[in-house]
Scaffold this motif. Sequence first.
Motif, PDB file in Angstrom:
ATOM      1  N   LEU A  88       1.325  -0.912   0.086  1.00  0.00           N
ATOM      2  CA  LEU A  88       0.410   0.259  -0.260  1.00  0.00           C
ATOM      3  C   LEU A  88       0.719   1.203   0.194  1.00  0.00           C
ATOM      4  CD1 LEU A  88      -1.818  -1.969   1.569  1.00  0.00           C
ATOM      5  CD2 LEU A  88      -3.009  -0.661   2.025  1.00  0.00           C
ATOM      6  N   HIS A  89       0.513   2.109  -0.725  1.00  0.00           N
ATOM      7  CA  HIS A  89       1.013   3.837  -1.085  1.00  0.00           C
ATOM      8  C   HIS A  89       0.442   4.773  -0.352  1.00  0.00           C
ATOM      9  CE1 HIS A  89       4.400   1.266  -2.971  1.00  0.00           C
ATOM     10  NE2 HIS A  89       3.801   0.473  -3.704  1.00  0.00           N
ATOM     11  N   PRO A  90      -0.261   5.336   0.499  1.00  0.00           N
ATOM     12  CA  PRO A  90      -0.605   6.675   0.868  1.00  0.00           C
ATOM     13  C   PRO A  90       0.087   7.475  -0.335  1.00  0.00           C
ATOM     14  CG  PRO A  90       0.701   5.809   2.415  1.00  0.00           C
ATOM     15  CD  PRO A  90       1.407   4.875   1.542  1.00  0.00           C
ATOM     16  N   ALA A 108       7.120   0.480   3.092  1.00  0.00           N
ATOM     17  CA  ALA A 108       5.643   0.291   2.242  1.00  0.00           C
ATOM     18  C   ALA A 108       4.674  -0.436   3.058  1.00  0.00           C
ATOM     19  CB  ALA A 108       5.240  -0.020   1.059  1.00  0.00           C
ATOM     20  N   PRO A 109       3.335  -0.397   3.917  1.00  0.00           N
ATOM     21  CA  PRO A 109       2.731  -2.000   4.911  1.00  0.00           C
ATOM     22  C   PRO A 109       2.742  -2.303   3.665  1.00  0.00           C
ATOM     23  CG  PRO A 109       1.790   0.607   3.866  1.00  0.00           C
ATOM     24  CD  PRO A 109       2.617   1.071   3.466  1.00  0.00           C
ATOM     25  N   ARG A 110       2.575  -3.554   4.037  1.00  0.00           N
ATOM     26  CA  ARG A 110       2.767  -4.945   3.004  1.00  0.00           C
ATOM     27  C   ARG A 110       1.222  -5.700   3.187  1.00  0.00           C
ATOM     28  NH1 ARG A 110       5.092  -5.287  -0.778  1.00  0.00           N
ATOM     29  NH2 ARG A 110       5.215  -7.346  -0.899  1.00  0.00           N
ATOM     30  N   LEU A 111       0.746  -6.025   2.631  1.00  0.00           N
ATOM     31  CA  LEU A 111      -0.815  -6.920   2.338  1.00  0.00           C
ATOM     32  C   LEU A 111      -0.273  -8.871   2.061  1.00  0.00           C
ATOM     33  CD1 LEU A 111      -3.580  -7.148   1.953  1.00  0.00           C
ATOM     34  CD2 LEU A 111      -2.839  -6.845  -0.504  1.00  0.00           C
ATOM     35  N   ASN A 112      -0.666  -9.371   2.996  1.00  0.00           N
ATOM     36  CA  ASN A 112      -0.991 -10.652   2.758  1.00  0.00           C
ATOM     37  C   ASN A 112      -2.252 -11.483   2.991  1.00  0.00           C
ATOM     38  OD1 ASN A 112       2.040 -11.555   2.623  1.00  0.00           O
ATOM     39  ND2 ASN A 112       2.150 -10.316   4.190  1.00  0.00           N
ATOM     40  N   ALA A 123      -9.193 -13.524   3.736  1.00  0.00           N
ATOM     41  CA  ALA A 123      -8.128 -13.366   4.302  1.00  0.00           C
ATOM     42  C   ALA A 123      -7.158 -12.492   4.549  1.00  0.00           C
ATOM     43  CB  ALA A 123      -8.540 -14.618   5.661  1.00  0.00           C
ATOM     44  N   MET A 124      -7.484 -11.120   5.242  1.00  0.00           N
ATOM     45  CA  MET A 124      -6.484 -10.443   4.666  1.00  0.00           C
ATOM     46  C   MET A 124      -6.168  -9.781   5.813  1.00  0.00           C
ATOM     47  SD  MET A 124      -7.007 -10.406   1.790  1.00  0.00           S
ATOM     48  CE  MET A 124      -6.027  -9.147   0.909  1.00  0.00           C
ATOM     49  N   ARG A 125      -4.299  -9.686   5.634  1.00  0.00           N
ATOM     50  CA  ARG A 125      -3.905  -8.683   6.979  1.00  0.00           C
ATOM     51  C   ARG A 125      -2.244  -7.916   6.268  1.00  0.00           C
ATOM     52  NH1 ARG A 125      -2.834 -14.010   6.800  1.00  0.00           N
ATOM     53  NH2 ARG A 125      -0.595 -13.529   6.252  1.00  0.00           N
ATOM     54  N   VAL A 126      -2.639  -6.865   6.726  1.00  0.00           N
ATOM     55  CA  VAL A 126      -1.944  -5.377   6.953  1.00  0.00           C
ATOM     56  C   VAL A 126      -0.764  -5.006   7.756  1.00  0.00           C
ATOM     57  CG1 VAL A 126      -1.575  -3.643   5.734  1.00  0.00           C
ATOM     58  CG2 VAL A 126      -3.603  -4.984   4.502  1.00  0.00           C
ATOM     59  N   ALA A 127       0.409  -5.196   8.088  1.00  0.00           N
ATOM     60  CA  ALA A 127       0.818  -4.528   8.795  1.00  0.00           C
ATOM     61  C   ALA A 127       1.892  -3.568   8.291  1.00  0.00           C
ATOM     62  CB  ALA A 127       2.837  -5.103   9.214  1.00  0.00           C
ATOM     63  N   LEU A 128       1.654  -2.226   9.018  1.00  0.00           N
ATOM     64  CA  LEU A 128       2.172  -0.758   8.900  1.00  0.00           C
ATOM     65  C   LEU A 128       3.743   0.043   9.390  1.00  0.00           C
ATOM     66  CD1 LEU A 128       1.494   2.086   7.603  1.00  0.00           C
ATOM     67  CD2 LEU A 128       0.446   2.930  10.115  1.00  0.00           C
ATOM     68  N   ALA A 129       4.288  -0.244   8.287  1.00  0.00           N
ATOM     69  CA  ALA A 129       5.826   0.506   9.260  1.00  0.00           C
ATOM     70  C   ALA A 129       6.124   1.768  10.097  1.00  0.00           C
ATOM     71  CB  ALA A 129       6.930   0.914   7.778  1.00  0.00           C
ATOM     72  N   PRO A 130       6.265   1.843  11.395  1.00  0.00           N
ATOM     73  CA  PRO A 130       6.382   3.079  11.222  1.00  0.00           C
ATOM     74  C   PRO A 130       6.822   4.454  10.589  1.00  0.00           C
ATOM     75  CG  PRO A 130       7.925   1.249  13.027  1.00  0.00           C
ATOM     76  CD  PRO A 130       7.614   0.727  11.684  1.00  0.00           C
ATOM     77  N   LEU A 131       6.341   4.778  11.348  1.00  0.00           N
ATOM     78  CA  LEU A 131       5.941   6.117  10.068  1.00  0.00           C
ATOM     79  C   LEU A 131       5.650   7.960  11.039  1.00  0.00           C
ATOM     80  CD1 LEU A 131       3.065   8.272   9.003  1.00  0.00           C
ATOM     81  CD2 LEU A 131       2.926   6.009   8.055  1.00  0.00           C
ATOM     82  N   GLY A 144       3.763   1.038  15.255  1.00  0.00           N
ATOM     83  CA  GLY A 144       3.085  -0.471  15.532  1.00  0.00           C
ATOM     84  C   GLY A 144       1.988  -0.124  14.891  1.00  0.00           C
ATOM     85  N   ALA A 145       1.506  -0.868  14.269  1.00  0.00           N
ATOM     86  CA  ALA A 145      -0.557  -0.819  13.216  1.00  0.00           C
ATOM     87  C   ALA A 145       0.101  -2.351  12.744  1.00  0.00           C
ATOM     88  CB  ALA A 145      -0.458   0.350  12.634  1.00  0.00           C
ATOM     89  N   ARG A 146      -1.226  -2.522  12.976  1.00  0.00           N
ATOM     90  CA  ARG A 146      -1.460  -3.992  11.838  1.00  0.00           C
ATOM     91  C   ARG A 146      -3.535  -4.240  11.689  1.00  0.00           C
ATOM     92  NH1 ARG A 146       2.039  -3.586  15.718  1.00  0.00           N
ATOM     93  NH2 ARG A 146      -0.440  -3.972  16.960  1.00  0.00           N
ATOM     94  N   VAL A 147      -3.691  -4.392  10.445  1.00  0.00           N
ATOM     95  CA  VAL A 147      -5.185  -4.568  10.452  1.00  0.00           C
ATOM     96  C   VAL A 147      -5.608  -5.853   9.779  1.00  0.00           C
ATOM     97  CG1 VAL A 147      -7.008  -3.583   8.539  1.00  0.00           C
ATOM     98  CG2 VAL A 147      -5.380  -2.314   9.663  1.00  0.00           C
ATOM     99  N   LYS A 148      -6.625  -6.245  10.553  1.00  0.00           N
ATOM    100  CA  LYS A 148      -7.248  -7.946   9.756  1.00  0.00           C
ATOM    101  C   LYS A 148      -8.361  -8.005   8.808  1.00  0.00           C
ATOM    102  CE  LYS A 148      -4.012 -10.524  13.127  1.00  0.00           C
ATOM    103  NZ  LYS A 148      -4.174 -12.013  13.887  1.00  0.00           N
ATOM    104  N   LEU A 149      -8.650  -7.998   7.893  1.00  0.00           N
ATOM    105  CA  LEU A 149      -9.992  -7.912   7.679  1.00  0.00           C
ATOM    106  C   LEU A 149     -10.326  -9.484   7.001  1.00  0.00           C
ATOM    107  CD1 LEU A 149     -11.782  -6.059   6.171  1.00  0.00           C
ATOM    108  CD2 LEU A 149     -11.042  -6.099   3.969  1.00  0.00           C
ATOM    109  N   ARG A 150     -11.688 -10.009   6.958  1.00  0.00           N
ATOM    110  CA  ARG A 150     -11.949 -10.524   6.698  1.00  0.00           C
ATOM    111  C   ARG A 150     -13.249 -11.598   6.485  1.00  0.00           C
ATOM    112  NH1 ARG A 150     -14.057 -14.296  10.909  1.00  0.00           N
ATOM    113  NH2 ARG A 150     -13.222 -13.132  13.393  1.00  0.00           N
ATOM    114  N   GLY A 151     -14.396 -12.441   5.372  1.00  0.00           N
ATOM    115  CA  GLY A 151     -15.234 -11.613   5.014  1.00  0.00           C
ATOM    116  C   GLY A 151     -14.994 -11.908   4.020  1.00  0.00           C
TER     117      GLY A 151
END
Length: 408
Positions: A88-90, A108-112, A123-131, A144-151
Amino acid sequence: MPVLAALAVAWLVAQLVSSVLFERSLSQALSDLQARGEWRVKRIENDAGWLSSRGRILLSPLLGRPWRLELNYEARHGILSSDITGSLHPRLDGTLQKAVGEVGASAAPRLNGRYHTYSGRYAMRVALAPLAITQHGRELAVRGARVKLRGVYGDWRLAAELDELSLIDHGARLTLGPATLESRYTYIEDAYHFNQHDKLRIESLNLDHPDLALRFAPLVLHTDMALDERELRIDGELILDNVWLTEEAPDTPALNGRIAGTLSRLDADAVRQIFARLRQNAARGDADMPVADGVLERLSPLLRQMLSEAPRLDVEEIALTSPLLDIAMEADGALFFDTRKLDDLDFSRLDEPAMQARFRQHLNGDITWHEAPAVAALWLGLPLDERELVFDLIEGDWRVNGRPLPEG
């Protein structure tokens, strides 16, 4: 040989089905996201294949686009599932980039994630590096930020965790975290009906300012939003465990308690038409032209229609205690919006004091403070034996027990 040929054909067909179902599911998910009327979603690159697919998606807020989020993804298709990776690129627009200054991020935040072909479940996971964002003595830092999306279609769940966010503005500092957000969004096609449930929990929030130092620990916000055939309804609850004045009284909480309320009677058809109009404007708009330009003027008739059912805010409970002042507050009530002379209201002129006053004149209702302490009556200039304080809102002006509120 015929058996091997049959297996090869079956494998190719399964791969094709996996690719087609992935593509159809992704298109549907993006369409559902845009149907809410809050986001503009655009696929700027799409390369679908039998063994793998890749592409780029641009996501930006619909009302003005000060920032955009570009998602690059690659999906490797298997017979039963597809593995998804990406980044992901803001992106900030030119004006905001100049105002904000430099943005620094270690990566850049990585998506898996994974898409299950035959159930349609993601089922998705995103980890945000410090900025960090800095500008003229101001700094916004996220650690330190993490997001999980599922559905699946019609039912999505999100879980987000934030270790710490800090905002420094010269001599003031705001620090927040750890924090968690749990959200569930259920809907039917085109978001004609939907329900959204959110719970935000902030374990600690600290404000250090030369004039005021506060600490909240913890703070919890619940919201439930529902759009049905008749109305948009929002239920909310704010829970304050303890609030401290960290310099004046670091050992005794200044405030704790709970506030709960419900906003209802927002016309459902008008809400849906507003979402549809926003999507139409986005479809016709230019990527560099914010949809917000003139949007309130264009939407004013629909916004007035949204208020046509006399919206109501029920203050179901205010239960607050101040151990520091030895005061408790138990209150409830309701506020209403008067629908007479709606045509006199212009949402595009809400920045004008005269129009703000006109809106306030449509507000009526009352809130009752039960068993109020004598000191509260003293503050309000009332007899000390008046233990029930009724705050009346009459055409935008507050009165208490029939008297105007004291000035200042």
